[in-house]
Design a protein around this motif. Structure first.
Motif, PDB file in Angstrom:
ATOM      1  N   ASP A   3       0.808  -1.224   0.000  1.00 36.01           N
ATOM      2  CA  ASP A   3       0.000   0.000   0.000  1.00 36.01           C
ATOM      3  C   ASP A   3       0.838   1.269   0.000  1.00 36.01           C
ATOM      4  O   ASP A   3       0.292   2.364  -0.143  1.00 36.01           O
ATOM      5  CB  ASP A   3      -0.935   0.004   1.216  1.00 36.01           C
ATOM      6  N   THR A   4       2.141   1.151   0.193  1.00 36.15           N
ATOM      7  CA  THR A   4       2.988   2.344   0.255  1.00 36.15           C
ATOM      8  C   THR A   4       3.040   3.027  -1.106  1.00 36.15           C
ATOM      9  O   THR A   4       3.307   2.389  -2.121  1.00 36.15           O
ATOM     10  CB  THR A   4       4.427   1.967   0.673  1.00 36.15           C
ATOM     11  N   LEU A   5       2.794   4.329  -1.094  1.00 38.90           N
ATOM     12  CA  LEU A   5       2.921   5.126  -2.311  1.00 38.90           C
ATOM     13  C   LEU A   5       4.224   5.916  -2.214  1.00 38.90           C
ATOM     14  O   LEU A   5       4.463   6.617  -1.237  1.00 38.90           O
ATOM     15  CB  LEU A   5       1.729   6.085  -2.443  1.00 38.90           C
ATOM     16  N   ILE A   6       5.070   5.756  -3.216  1.00 41.60           N
ATOM     17  CA  ILE A   6       6.337   6.495  -3.253  1.00 41.60           C
ATOM     18  C   ILE A   6       6.213   7.565  -4.323  1.00 41.60           C
ATOM     19  O   ILE A   6       5.775   7.287  -5.444  1.00 41.60           O
ATOM     20  CB  ILE A   6       7.521   5.559  -3.574  1.00 41.60           C
ATOM     21  N   VAL A   7       6.575   8.784  -3.961  1.00 42.59           N
ATOM     22  CA  VAL A   7       6.497   9.901  -4.903  1.00 42.59           C
ATOM     23  C   VAL A   7       7.887  10.496  -5.030  1.00 42.59           C
ATOM     24  O   VAL A   7       8.518  10.833  -4.029  1.00 42.59           O
ATOM     25  CB  VAL A   7       5.525  10.996  -4.406  1.00 42.59           C
ATOM     26  N   VAL A   8       8.359  10.607  -6.266  1.00 37.28           N
ATOM     27  CA  VAL A   8       9.678  11.185  -6.516  1.00 37.28           C
ATOM     28  C   VAL A   8       9.514  12.455  -7.324  1.00 37.28           C
ATOM     29  O   VAL A   8       8.838  12.454  -8.358  1.00 37.28           O
ATOM     30  CB  VAL A   8      10.591  10.203  -7.307  1.00 37.28           C
ATOM     31  N   GLU A   9      10.132  13.536  -6.830  1.00 35.43           N
ATOM     32  CA  GLU A   9      10.185  14.768  -7.619  1.00 35.43           C
ATOM     33  C   GLU A   9      11.544  14.772  -8.302  1.00 35.43           C
ATOM     34  O   GLU A   9      12.572  14.695  -7.640  1.00 35.43           O
ATOM     35  CB  GLU A   9      10.013  15.990  -6.708  1.00 35.43           C
ATOM     36  N   GLU A  10      11.544  14.830  -9.624  1.00 36.01           N
ATOM     37  CA  GLU A  10      12.794  14.768 -10.386  1.00 36.01           C
ATOM     38  C   GLU A  10      12.673  15.632 -11.639  1.00 36.01           C
ATOM     39  O   GLU A  10      11.603  16.100 -11.978  1.00 36.01           O
ATOM     40  CB  GLU A  10      13.095  13.314 -10.785  1.00 36.01           C
ATOM     41  N   SER A  11      13.799  15.777 -12.322  1.00 38.77           N
ATOM     42  CA  SER A  11      13.780  16.527 -13.574  1.00 38.77           C
ATOM     43  C   SER A  11      13.016  15.714 -14.622  1.00 38.77           C
ATOM     44  O   SER A  11      12.929  14.485 -14.524  1.00 38.77           O
ATOM     45  CB  SER A  11      15.210  16.785 -14.054  1.00 38.77           C
ATOM     46  N   ASN A  12      12.481  16.397 -15.602  1.00 34.37           N
ATOM     47  CA  ASN A  12      11.712  15.708 -16.649  1.00 34.37           C
ATOM     48  C   ASN A  12      12.553  14.684 -17.408  1.00 34.37           C
ATOM     49  O   ASN A  12      12.020  13.755 -18.003  1.00 34.37           O
ATOM     50  CB  ASN A  12      11.099  16.726 -17.619  1.00 34.37           C
ATOM     51  N   GLU A  13      13.873  14.872 -17.412  1.00 31.62           N
ATOM     52  CA  GLU A  13      14.754  13.970 -18.172  1.00 31.62           C
ATOM     53  C   GLU A  13      15.011  12.648 -17.453  1.00 31.62           C
ATOM     54  O   GLU A  13      15.495  11.702 -18.046  1.00 31.62           O
ATOM     55  CB  GLU A  13      16.122  14.632 -18.425  1.00 31.62           C
ATOM     56  N   THR A  14      14.726  12.579 -16.163  1.00 31.07           N
ATOM     57  CA  THR A  14      15.072  11.381 -15.391  1.00 31.07           C
ATOM     58  C   THR A  14      14.288  10.167 -15.877  1.00 31.07           C
ATOM     59  O   THR A  14      13.064  10.210 -16.003  1.00 31.07           O
ATOM     60  CB  THR A  14      14.814  11.616 -13.891  1.00 31.07           C
ATOM     61  N   ASP A  15      15.007   9.104 -16.114  1.00 26.98           N
ATOM     62  CA  ASP A  15      14.424   7.851 -16.604  1.00 26.98           C
ATOM     63  C   ASP A  15      14.194   6.917 -15.412  1.00 26.98           C
ATOM     64  O   ASP A  15      15.107   6.688 -14.613  1.00 26.98           O
ATOM     65  CB  ASP A  15      15.421   7.228 -17.593  1.00 26.98           C
ATOM     66  N   PHE A  16      12.987   6.409 -15.272  1.00 24.25           N
ATOM     67  CA  PHE A  16      12.657   5.535 -14.142  1.00 24.25           C
ATOM     68  C   PHE A  16      12.540   4.071 -14.565  1.00 24.25           C
ATOM     69  O   PHE A  16      11.933   3.276 -13.872  1.00 24.25           O
ATOM     70  CB  PHE A  16      11.361   6.007 -13.477  1.00 24.25           C
ATOM     71  N   SER A  17      13.136   3.716 -15.703  1.00 22.54           N
ATOM     72  CA  SER A  17      13.019   2.330 -16.165  1.00 22.54           C
ATOM     73  C   SER A  17      13.678   1.354 -15.188  1.00 22.54           C
ATOM     74  O   SER A  17      13.368   0.168 -15.188  1.00 22.54           O
ATOM     75  CB  SER A  17      13.621   2.186 -17.562  1.00 22.54           C
ATOM     76  N   PHE A  18      14.562   1.857 -14.324  1.00 23.76           N
ATOM     77  CA  PHE A  18      15.224   0.998 -13.330  1.00 23.76           C
ATOM     78  C   PHE A  18      14.256   0.485 -12.262  1.00 23.76           C
ATOM     79  O   PHE A  18      14.542  -0.490 -11.579  1.00 23.76           O
ATOM     80  CB  PHE A  18      16.371   1.755 -12.636  1.00 23.76           C
TER      81      PHE A  18
END
Length: 190
Positions: free
Chosen positions: A144-159
Protein backbone atom coordinates in the motif's frame (compact mmCIF):
# COMPACT_ATOMS: atom_id res chain seq x y z
CA UNK A 1 6.60 29.23 0.85
CA UNK A 2 3.48 28.54 2.86
CA UNK A 3 1.23 25.75 4.05
CA UNK A 4 -1.70 25.48 1.63
CA UNK A 5 -4.38 23.57 3.57
CA UNK A 6 -5.26 22.02 6.91
CA UNK A 7 -4.51 23.01 10.49
CA UNK A 8 -1.46 25.14 9.60
CA UNK A 9 -3.12 26.70 6.56
CA UNK A 10 -1.61 29.95 5.27
CA UNK A 11 1.30 29.90 7.71
CA UNK A 12 4.56 30.92 6.07
CA UNK A 13 7.54 28.60 6.35
CA UNK A 14 11.16 29.65 6.56
CA UNK A 15 13.72 28.33 4.10
CA UNK A 16 17.47 28.22 4.63
CA UNK A 17 19.06 31.07 2.65
CA UNK A 18 21.70 30.24 0.08
CA UNK A 19 21.21 26.49 0.21
CA UNK A 20 20.93 24.24 -2.80
CA UNK A 21 17.33 23.42 -1.84
CA UNK A 22 14.55 24.02 -4.36
CA UNK A 23 11.33 24.51 -2.40
CA UNK A 24 8.45 23.00 -4.36
CA UNK A 25 6.33 25.89 -5.63
CA UNK A 26 2.89 26.36 -4.08
CA UNK A 27 1.16 25.53 -7.35
CA UNK A 28 3.05 22.26 -7.80
CA UNK A 29 2.58 21.43 -4.11
CA UNK A 30 -1.16 22.03 -4.44
CA UNK A 31 -1.35 19.74 -7.49
CA UNK A 32 0.67 17.08 -5.65
CA UNK A 33 -1.59 17.16 -2.59
CA UNK A 34 -4.75 17.10 -4.70
CA UNK A 35 -3.45 13.74 -5.98
CA UNK A 36 -2.22 12.55 -2.55
CA UNK A 37 -5.18 13.71 -0.47
CA UNK A 38 -6.91 10.27 -0.22
CA UNK A 39 -3.67 8.80 1.20
CA UNK A 40 -2.94 11.52 3.79
CA UNK A 41 -5.40 11.30 6.72
CA UNK A 42 -3.87 9.14 9.45
CA UNK A 43 -0.84 8.17 7.35
CA UNK A 44 2.84 7.75 8.26
CA UNK A 45 4.72 10.13 5.96
CA UNK A 46 8.43 9.98 5.18
CA UNK A 47 9.99 13.13 3.67
CA UNK A 48 13.46 12.34 2.27
CA UNK A 49 15.83 15.15 1.18
CA UNK A 50 13.33 17.27 3.13
CA UNK A 51 14.91 20.71 2.60
CA UNK A 52 12.87 23.11 4.71
CA UNK A 53 10.24 20.43 5.37
CA UNK A 54 7.43 22.00 3.33
CA UNK A 55 6.08 18.73 1.91
CA UNK A 56 6.01 16.77 5.18
CA UNK A 57 4.57 19.76 7.04
CA UNK A 58 1.82 20.05 4.41
CA UNK A 59 1.06 16.34 4.99
CA UNK A 60 0.87 16.85 8.77
CA UNK A 61 -1.31 19.93 8.35
CA UNK A 62 -3.69 17.86 6.22
CA UNK A 63 -4.04 15.07 8.78
CA UNK A 64 -1.02 12.75 8.55
CA UNK A 65 -0.58 10.93 11.87
CA UNK A 66 3.19 11.35 11.84
CA UNK A 67 6.01 12.50 9.61
CA UNK A 68 9.71 11.75 9.59
CA UNK A 69 11.94 14.33 7.91
CA UNK A 70 15.40 13.39 6.66
CA UNK A 71 17.78 16.23 5.86
CA UNK A 72 21.57 16.12 5.86
CA UNK A 73 22.19 19.87 5.89
CA UNK A 74 22.35 21.34 9.39
CA UNK A 75 20.85 24.73 8.41
CA UNK A 76 17.98 23.10 6.53
CA UNK A 77 17.31 20.68 9.43
CA UNK A 78 17.18 23.70 11.78
CA UNK A 79 14.63 25.29 9.41
CA UNK A 80 12.48 22.15 9.60
CA UNK A 81 12.53 22.29 13.43
CA UNK A 82 11.64 26.00 13.33
CA UNK A 83 8.81 25.38 10.85
CA UNK A 84 7.43 22.48 12.90
CA UNK A 85 7.48 24.60 16.04
CA UNK A 86 5.83 27.55 14.28
CA UNK A 87 3.05 25.36 12.80
CA UNK A 88 2.54 23.53 16.14
CA UNK A 89 3.21 20.17 14.46
CA UNK A 90 6.40 19.15 16.33
CA UNK A 91 4.64 16.50 18.42
CA UNK A 92 3.88 14.34 15.37
CA UNK A 93 7.27 14.83 13.74
CA UNK A 94 10.85 13.61 13.90
CA UNK A 95 13.80 15.18 12.13
CA UNK A 96 16.77 12.95 11.30
CA UNK A 97 19.77 15.12 10.50
CA UNK A 98 21.74 12.59 8.51
CA UNK A 99 22.13 11.29 4.98
CA UNK A 100 19.21 9.45 3.47
CA UNK A 101 20.73 5.95 3.36
CA UNK A 102 21.81 6.13 7.03
CA UNK A 103 18.34 7.35 7.97
CA UNK A 104 16.65 4.54 6.01
CA UNK A 105 18.82 1.96 7.80
CA UNK A 106 17.89 3.48 11.17
CA UNK A 107 14.16 3.50 10.30
CA UNK A 108 14.43 -0.07 8.99
CA UNK A 109 15.36 -1.23 12.51
CA UNK A 110 12.04 0.15 13.78
CA UNK A 111 10.26 -2.25 11.42
CA UNK A 112 7.26 -0.12 10.41
CA UNK A 113 6.10 0.63 6.88
CA UNK A 114 5.29 4.15 5.75
CA UNK A 115 2.06 5.00 3.93
CA UNK A 116 3.70 7.66 1.75
CA UNK A 117 7.39 8.18 1.00
CA UNK A 118 8.26 11.44 -0.73
CA UNK A 119 11.71 12.14 -2.11
CA UNK A 120 13.01 15.27 -3.75
CA UNK A 121 16.70 14.45 -4.27
CA UNK A 122 19.26 16.66 -6.02
CA UNK A 123 18.31 16.27 -9.69
CA UNK A 124 20.20 13.94 -12.02
CA UNK A 125 22.53 12.49 -9.37
CA UNK A 126 21.09 8.95 -9.30
CA UNK A 127 19.82 9.24 -5.71
CA UNK A 128 16.40 7.82 -6.51
CA UNK A 129 18.06 4.63 -7.74
CA UNK A 130 20.03 4.28 -4.46
CA UNK A 131 16.84 4.78 -2.46
CA UNK A 132 14.88 2.21 -4.51
CA UNK A 133 17.76 -0.22 -4.18
CA UNK A 134 17.45 0.08 -0.40
CA UNK A 135 13.63 -0.10 -0.37
CA UNK A 136 13.67 -3.23 -2.56
CA UNK A 137 13.97 -5.59 0.44
CA UNK A 138 12.88 -3.15 3.11
CA UNK A 139 10.05 -3.32 5.63
CA UNK A 140 9.62 0.44 5.13
CA UNK A 141 7.32 -0.26 2.17
CA UNK A 142 4.43 -2.64 1.71
CA UNK A 143 1.87 -3.13 -1.08
CA UNK A 144 0.00 0.00 0.00
CA UNK A 145 2.99 2.34 0.26
CA UNK A 146 2.92 5.13 -2.31
CA UNK A 147 6.34 6.50 -3.25
CA UNK A 148 6.50 9.90 -4.90
CA UNK A 149 9.68 11.18 -6.52
CA UNK A 150 10.18 14.77 -7.62
CA UNK A 151 12.79 14.77 -10.39
CA UNK A 152 13.78 16.53 -13.57
CA UNK A 153 11.71 15.71 -16.65
CA UNK A 154 14.75 13.97 -18.17
CA UNK A 155 15.07 11.38 -15.39
CA UNK A 156 14.42 7.85 -16.60
CA UNK A 157 12.66 5.54 -14.14
CA UNK A 158 13.02 2.33 -16.17
CA UNK A 159 15.22 1.00 -13.33
CA UNK A 160 12.22 0.83 -10.95
CA UNK A 161 11.07 -2.56 -12.24
CA UNK A 162 14.31 -4.28 -11.30
CA UNK A 163 13.71 -3.23 -7.67
CA UNK A 164 10.13 -4.50 -7.71
CA UNK A 165 8.32 -1.16 -8.16
CA UNK A 166 6.07 0.03 -10.95
CA UNK A 167 4.98 3.51 -11.99
CA UNK A 168 1.30 4.07 -11.29
CA UNK A 169 1.15 7.72 -12.35
CA UNK A 170 3.33 10.53 -13.67
CA UNK A 171 2.60 14.26 -13.50
CA UNK A 172 4.84 16.53 -15.59
CA UNK A 173 5.33 20.25 -15.08
CA UNK A 174 7.50 22.71 -17.04
CA UNK A 175 10.88 21.70 -15.62
CA UNK A 176 10.22 18.72 -13.38
CA UNK A 177 7.80 15.91 -12.67
CA UNK A 178 6.28 13.80 -9.91
CA UNK A 179 6.49 10.06 -10.44
CA UNK A 180 4.20 7.87 -8.32
CA UNK A 181 5.28 4.28 -7.71
CA UNK A 182 4.04 1.25 -5.82
CA UNK A 183 5.51 -2.13 -5.08
CA UNK A 184 4.80 -4.90 -7.56
CA UNK A 185 3.03 -5.08 -10.91
CA UNK A 186 0.07 -2.96 -9.89
CA UNK A 187 -1.13 -2.98 -6.31
CA UNK A 188 -3.39 -5.56 -4.75
CA UNK A 189 -4.93 -5.59 -1.30
CA UNK A 190 -4.46 -8.54 1.00
Amino acid sequence: MRVIAGTARRLNLVTAPGLQTRPTTDRIKETLFNILQPEIPGCRFLDLFAGSGGIGIEALSRGAKEAVFVENNRKAAACIQQNLSFTHLSEQARVLETDVLTALARLEREGQAFSVIFLDPPYDKGWEQKVFSFLHDSCLTDEDTLIVVEESNETDFSFAGEYGFSIVREKCYKTNKHVFLKRGEGSHHA
